[in-house]
Scaffold this motif. Structure first.
Motif, PDB file in Angstrom:
ATOM      1  N   GLN A  73      -8.944 -10.927  10.359  1.00  0.00           N
ATOM      2  CA  GLN A  73      -8.342  -9.937  11.249  1.00  0.00           C
ATOM      3  C   GLN A  73      -7.389  -9.029  10.489  1.00  0.00           C
ATOM      4  O   GLN A  73      -7.358  -7.807  10.717  1.00  0.00           O
ATOM      5  CB  GLN A  73      -7.610 -10.626  12.406  1.00  0.00           C
ATOM      6  N   ILE A  74      -6.603  -9.614   9.594  1.00  0.00           N
ATOM      7  CA  ILE A  74      -5.697  -8.801   8.782  1.00  0.00           C
ATOM      8  C   ILE A  74      -6.506  -7.847   7.905  1.00  0.00           C
ATOM      9  O   ILE A  74      -6.139  -6.670   7.727  1.00  0.00           O
ATOM     10  CB  ILE A  74      -4.782  -9.705   7.938  1.00  0.00           C
ATOM     11  N   TYR A  75      -7.617  -8.330   7.369  1.00  0.00           N
ATOM     12  CA  TYR A  75      -8.511  -7.490   6.565  1.00  0.00           C
ATOM     13  C   TYR A  75      -9.002  -6.296   7.403  1.00  0.00           C
ATOM     14  O   TYR A  75      -8.947  -5.134   6.970  1.00  0.00           O
ATOM     15  CB  TYR A  75      -9.697  -8.329   6.087  1.00  0.00           C
ATOM     16  N   LEU A  76      -9.464  -6.583   8.629  1.00  0.00           N
ATOM     17  CA  LEU A  76      -9.940  -5.516   9.511  1.00  0.00           C
ATOM     18  C   LEU A  76      -8.834  -4.521   9.842  1.00  0.00           C
ATOM     19  O   LEU A  76      -9.041  -3.303   9.804  1.00  0.00           O
ATOM     20  CB  LEU A  76     -10.498  -6.117  10.803  1.00  0.00           C
ATOM     21  N   ASP A  77      -7.658  -5.047  10.176  1.00  0.00           N
ATOM     22  CA  ASP A  77      -6.533  -4.169  10.510  1.00  0.00           C
ATOM     23  C   ASP A  77      -6.161  -3.295   9.313  1.00  0.00           C
ATOM     24  O   ASP A  77      -5.865  -2.098   9.470  1.00  0.00           O
ATOM     25  CB  ASP A  77      -5.326  -4.996  10.947  1.00  0.00           C
ATOM     26  N   ALA A  78      -6.176  -3.896   8.128  1.00  0.00           N
ATOM     27  CA  ALA A  78      -5.856  -3.138   6.915  1.00  0.00           C
ATOM     28  C   ALA A  78      -6.909  -2.059   6.649  1.00  0.00           C
ATOM     29  O   ALA A  78      -6.575  -0.953   6.196  1.00  0.00           O
ATOM     30  CB  ALA A  78      -5.750  -4.082   5.725  1.00  0.00           C
TER      31      ALA A  78
ATOM     32  N   ALA B 192       0.826  -1.216   0.000  1.00  0.00           N
ATOM     33  CA  ALA B 192       0.000   0.000   0.000  1.00  0.00           C
ATOM     34  C   ALA B 192       0.855   1.259   0.000  1.00  0.00           C
ATOM     35  O   ALA B 192       0.495   2.260  -0.635  1.00  0.00           O
ATOM     36  CB  ALA B 192      -0.930  -0.003   1.208  1.00  0.00           C
ATOM     37  N   ALA B 193       1.995   1.222   0.696  1.00  0.00           N
ATOM     38  CA  ALA B 193       2.873   2.390   0.730  1.00  0.00           C
ATOM     39  C   ALA B 193       3.367   2.752  -0.665  1.00  0.00           C
ATOM     40  O   ALA B 193       3.576   3.937  -0.976  1.00  0.00           O
ATOM     41  CB  ALA B 193       4.055   2.117   1.662  1.00  0.00           C
ATOM     42  N   ILE B 194       3.529   1.759  -1.510  1.00  0.00           N
ATOM     43  CA  ILE B 194       3.998   1.996  -2.884  1.00  0.00           C
ATOM     44  C   ILE B 194       2.844   2.404  -3.795  1.00  0.00           C
ATOM     45  O   ILE B 194       2.989   3.296  -4.650  1.00  0.00           O
ATOM     46  CB  ILE B 194       4.703   0.732  -3.412  1.00  0.00           C
TER      47      ILE B 194
ATOM     48  N   GLU C  61      -8.695  -0.524   8.990  1.00  0.00           N
ATOM     49  CA  GLU C  61      -8.512   0.514   9.998  1.00  0.00           C
ATOM     50  C   GLU C  61      -7.330   1.415   9.675  1.00  0.00           C
ATOM     51  O   GLU C  61      -7.344   2.616   9.986  1.00  0.00           O
ATOM     52  CB  GLU C  61      -8.334  -0.125  11.377  1.00  0.00           C
ATOM     53  N   GLU C  62      -6.320   0.861   9.023  1.00  0.00           N
ATOM     54  CA  GLU C  62      -5.152   1.658   8.643  1.00  0.00           C
ATOM     55  C   GLU C  62      -5.345   2.393   7.319  1.00  0.00           C
ATOM     56  O   GLU C  62      -4.461   3.140   6.893  1.00  0.00           O
ATOM     57  CB  GLU C  62      -3.912   0.757   8.551  1.00  0.00           C
ATOM     58  N   GLY C  63      -6.480   2.149   6.654  1.00  0.00           N
ATOM     59  CA  GLY C  63      -6.739   2.809   5.387  1.00  0.00           C
ATOM     60  C   GLY C  63      -6.095   2.136   4.186  1.00  0.00           C
ATOM     61  O   GLY C  63      -6.124   2.675   3.073  1.00  0.00           O
ATOM     62  N   LEU C  64      -5.549   0.937   4.402  1.00  0.00           N
ATOM     63  CA  LEU C  64      -4.835   0.256   3.310  1.00  0.00           C
ATOM     64  C   LEU C  64      -5.801  -0.223   2.231  1.00  0.00           C
ATOM     65  O   LEU C  64      -5.477  -0.169   1.035  1.00  0.00           O
ATOM     66  CB  LEU C  64      -4.048  -0.939   3.855  1.00  0.00           C
ATOM     67  N   ILE C  65      -6.983  -0.688   2.638  1.00  0.00           N
ATOM     68  CA  ILE C  65      -7.952  -1.170   1.650  1.00  0.00           C
ATOM     69  C   ILE C  65      -8.382  -0.031   0.742  1.00  0.00           C
ATOM     70  O   ILE C  65      -8.498  -0.192  -0.481  1.00  0.00           O
ATOM     71  CB  ILE C  65      -9.174  -1.803   2.352  1.00  0.00           C
ATOM     72  N   ALA C  66      -8.593   1.148   1.319  1.00  0.00           N
ATOM     73  CA  ALA C  66      -8.929   2.325   0.507  1.00  0.00           C
ATOM     74  C   ALA C  66      -7.798   2.664  -0.453  1.00  0.00           C
ATOM     75  O   ALA C  66      -8.040   3.036  -1.614  1.00  0.00           O
ATOM     76  CB  ALA C  66      -9.243   3.510   1.413  1.00  0.00           C
TER      77      ALA C  66
END
Length: 419
Positions: free
Chosen positions: A334-339, A312-314, A341-346
């Motif tokens: 859980q990884i999906y949820l954490d991602a 995601a950073a890239i 919450e961090e805005g990675l999915i967006a």
């Protein structure tokens, strides 16, 4: 003569003071694992042998991850077989759609794997749990059936290769690059029926997600298992997950190894493996410019939170190249949820990626991203064999999440430092 980490664990499981390489032992099992592909076969053998009880309903894990949510009638029928068995024998650790994840990411997350334990799974990448200082290895479905019934399995004690890690990895170098470099150096049969035992000051520089990735791919060098020593990072990972007692084994100073491989982490470059073997490695500089049509970021090898963070950073603020499909698969709920919450999915969706529910999916050519004729994919999965992800004319390049994400942006294999 001393013993290695693996030999000590197997000696404990067999109730022996010591074991020797090549010795046949019967060991007690701490966990038996199966998935929606292998468990139905094990159940068939279980029933054929007229077995009627399991040794411990708390020490069996069945995870529906390979073709779920079910992609066709056959996969639905296989999952139904697993559901019926889990219900009949009151299996505690049964993970269905909505609760499941890719098995080798899910079990450590749930605290089902711990140092010093002996774990077998009817999946070749069961060797993942060596990252926690456990002996874990893949077995056939018949062995799974016997393990579920008796809590025992036969093992031949393996020799070991000492892999000494030194230094610290540079930018965009991860566990995937380490293990691809190692496999490229020793070959896909370089550790045949041996234990890959990692040590050295470089171990401390690797995060747990890196270690899981490295042990996951031990089988791609032919190894029986891969294993790391237990250190402060291991204990921090286990805290809050594992509440039972465990024993962390360390290799004796005079332990005997068949050979030693030394890897200077600071000298590594991002590394990829070209078709059709994980040992066909090149640095990203040598592979740069190779066109691709699909990118897969996920799997039991690289679908953890650190992997998604790196990708995601890239991709953040950029777009997937025209004509390229980028599929992102968080390895567990859980990884999906954490991602999320961090805005990675967006970040992924904004870049033009497709984000999937946890599944093995395209890794084995199951679903969620099967290739067409003559297409090339760069993937964070573990195998690039002929026909693994589509027709025999399709091609797979194995890579880290960073290289995969960078390549998604440009449409060709790309050094992540250059996007």
């Amino acid at each position: 003569m001393g013993m290695t980490m693996t030999q000590k664990i197997l000696a404990r499981a067999a109730g022996l003071e010591r074991v020797e390489p090549g010795q046949l032992i019967e060991g007690k099992l701490d966990l038996v694992l199966g998935n929606d592909i292998t468990t139905p076969v094990a159940i068939t053998e279980f029933n054929k042998a007229e077995l009627s009880t399991v040794f411990d309903k708390d020490k069996i894990a069945i995870v529906l991850d390979h073709s779920t949510p079910c992609k066709d009638i056959k996969s639905a029928q296989l999952c139904a077989v697993c559901r019926d068995f889990a219900k009949q024998y009151d299996i505690t650790h049964f993970y269905d759609v909505g609760q499941m994840g890719v098995e080798h990411a899910l079990l450590p997350e749930k605290g089902l794997t711990a140092p010093g334990e002996v774990i077998i799974g009817a999946d070749s990448h069961t060797c993942t749990y060596g990252a926690l200082g456990a002996f874990s290895t893949g077995v056939g479905s018949t062995d799974m059936a016997a393990g579920m019934a008796t809590g025992l399995a036969w093992f031949k004690v393996p020799q070991a290769i000492k892999v000494t890690l030194t230094g610290k990895p540079g930018p965009y170098v991860s566990g995937k690059d380490v293990v691809l470099h190692l496999i490229g150096e020793i070959g896909v049969d370089g550790a045949l029926y041996q234990s890959l035992e990692f040590c050295g000051d470089g171990v401390a520089a690797l995060e747990m997600d890196d270690r899981f990735t490295i042990c996951n791919m031990a089988i791609e060098a032919g190894a029986k298992n891969g294993i790391f020593p237990v250190d402060d990072k291991t204990l921090a990972y286990l805290k809050g997950r594992v509440d039972r007692e465990f024993t962390a084994f360390q290799a004796d100073e005079d332990a005997v190894y068949s050979r030693e491989v030394v890897i200077d982490l600071s000298a590594l470059r991002p590394t990829v493996a070209f078709p059709h073997l994980p040992s066909n490695t090149k640095t990203v500089d040598e592979a740069a410019g190779t066109p691709i049509q699909q990118v897969v970021i996920g799997s039991c090898t690289n679908g953890r939170l650190k992997d998604l963070q790196e990708a995601a950073a890239i991709l953040r603020g950029k777009k997937v190249a025209q004509g390229v499909r980028c599929i992102v698969i968080p390895a567990t709920q859980q990884i999906y949820l954490d991602a999320m919450e961090e805005g990675l999915i967006a970040d992924f969706i904004s870049a033009g990626c497709a984000v999937s529910t946890p599944t093995c999916g395209p890794c084995l050519g199951g679903h969620m991203g099967v290739l067409s004729d003559n297409e090339w994919a760069i993937s964070t999965t573990n195998r690039n064999f002929v026909g693994r992800m589509g027709p025999v004319s399709s091609m797979i390049i194995l890579a880290s999440p960073a290289v995969a994400a960078a390549s998604a942006i440009t449409g060709v294999v790309t050094d992540p430092a250059k996007v």
